[in-house]
Design an enzyme around this catalytic site. Structure first.
Site, PDB file in Angstrom:
ATOM      1  N   GLY A  47     -11.326  27.682 -75.243  1.00 19.51           N
ATOM      2  CA  GLY A  47     -11.020  26.965 -76.469  1.00 19.51           C
ATOM      3  C   GLY A  47     -10.701  27.943 -77.568  1.00 19.51           C
ATOM      4  O   GLY A  47     -10.702  29.158 -77.367  1.00 19.51           O
ATOM      5  N   GLU A  63      -5.140  25.438 -76.088  1.00 17.01           N
ATOM      6  CA  GLU A  63      -6.047  26.558 -75.837  1.00 17.01           C
ATOM      7  C   GLU A  63      -6.443  26.641 -74.365  1.00 17.01           C
ATOM      8  O   GLU A  63      -6.494  27.728 -73.794  1.00 17.01           O
ATOM      9  CB  GLU A  63      -7.287  26.453 -76.726  1.00 17.01           C
ATOM     10  CG  GLU A  63      -7.042  26.801 -78.165  1.00 17.01           C
ATOM     11  CD  GLU A  63      -6.869  28.296 -78.413  1.00 17.01           C
ATOM     12  OE1 GLU A  63      -7.225  29.114 -77.546  1.00 17.01           O
ATOM     13  OE2 GLU A  63      -6.367  28.646 -79.498  1.00 17.01           O
ATOM     14  N   GLU A  67      -5.551  29.811 -72.005  1.00 17.30           N
ATOM     15  CA  GLU A  67      -6.637  30.657 -71.505  1.00 17.30           C
ATOM     16  C   GLU A  67      -6.928  30.495 -70.017  1.00 17.30           C
ATOM     17  O   GLU A  67      -7.483  31.409 -69.405  1.00 17.30           O
ATOM     18  CB  GLU A  67      -7.909  30.404 -72.318  1.00 17.30           C
ATOM     19  CG  GLU A  67      -7.757  30.838 -73.762  1.00 17.30           C
ATOM     20  CD  GLU A  67      -8.971  30.571 -74.621  1.00 17.30           C
ATOM     21  OE1 GLU A  67     -10.027  30.159 -74.091  1.00 17.30           O
ATOM     22  OE2 GLU A  67      -8.861  30.766 -75.838  1.00 17.30           O
ATOM     23  N   GLU A 118     -11.869  37.183 -66.439  1.00 19.97           N
ATOM     24  CA  GLU A 118     -12.287  36.436 -65.254  1.00 19.97           C
ATOM     25  C   GLU A 118     -12.547  34.988 -65.636  1.00 19.97           C
ATOM     26  O   GLU A 118     -13.030  34.701 -66.725  1.00 19.97           O
ATOM     27  CB  GLU A 118     -13.567  37.055 -64.678  1.00 19.97           C
ATOM     28  CG  GLU A 118     -14.034  36.450 -63.385  1.00 19.97           C
ATOM     29  CD  GLU A 118     -15.305  37.111 -62.847  1.00 19.97           C
ATOM     30  OE1 GLU A 118     -15.861  36.543 -61.893  1.00 19.97           O
ATOM     31  OE2 GLU A 118     -15.737  38.152 -63.377  1.00 19.97           O
TER      32      GLU A 118
END
Length: 149
Positions: A47, A63, A67, A118
């Site tokens: 986020g 977001e 991401e 990760e």
């Protein structure tokens, strides 16, 4: 260029306020999706800050796509966590209001961006120790709401 980046040109590292849309992507089978930040090495939910004129829901979709590379389709409000103080490694200081959504519908292939090194699903009873302190409270409450302590 993002709103926050433009604002930083004017105020430097001084404290600012921002609103962020955060997603707890979760299913009983996979657990909760967390990303390991490149700047601090801590785990957090995907986020980020909303842009000028952007709705919370649009920011959440944007977001999460940026991401994680996932598209979301089903989500609901879980919590609003106000006055979350964050000092980034570069010295930028922000007081966030995190609007936290539970995300149950998502699809796509997981792929981290430059903000995370990760992405991993964790069972709610096996959350990592190094969760970002600004998020640990609502992640813990989320796990408790699903019957985990």
């Amino acid at each position: 260029m993002s709103y926050i980046s433009e604002l930083r040109k004017l105020v430097g590292h001084a404290p600012i306020m921002a609103v962020a849309a955060m997603g707890i992507l979760w299913t009983k089978e996979t657990g909760i999706l967390l990303e390991k930040r490149t700047d601090t090495g801590e785990w957090c939910t995907p986020g980020g800050a909303i842009e000028l004129g952007e709705s919370l829901e649009t920011a959440l979709r944007r977001e999460i796509k940026e991401e994680t590379n996932l598209d979301i389709s089903s989500f609901s409000l879980f919590d609003i966590h106000a006055n979350t103080h964050m000092v980034y490694p570069n010295g930028d200081e922000v007081y966030y209001t995190d609007v936290v959504y539970e995300v149950n519908g998502f699809s796509g292939e997981l792929k981290p961006d430059g903000e995370s090194k990760e992405l991993r699903f964790f069972p709610l009873e096996e959350l990592p120790d190094n969760i970002m302190p600004t998020q640990s409270d609502y992640i813990k409450r989320f796990a408790e709401s699903k019957g985990y302590r």
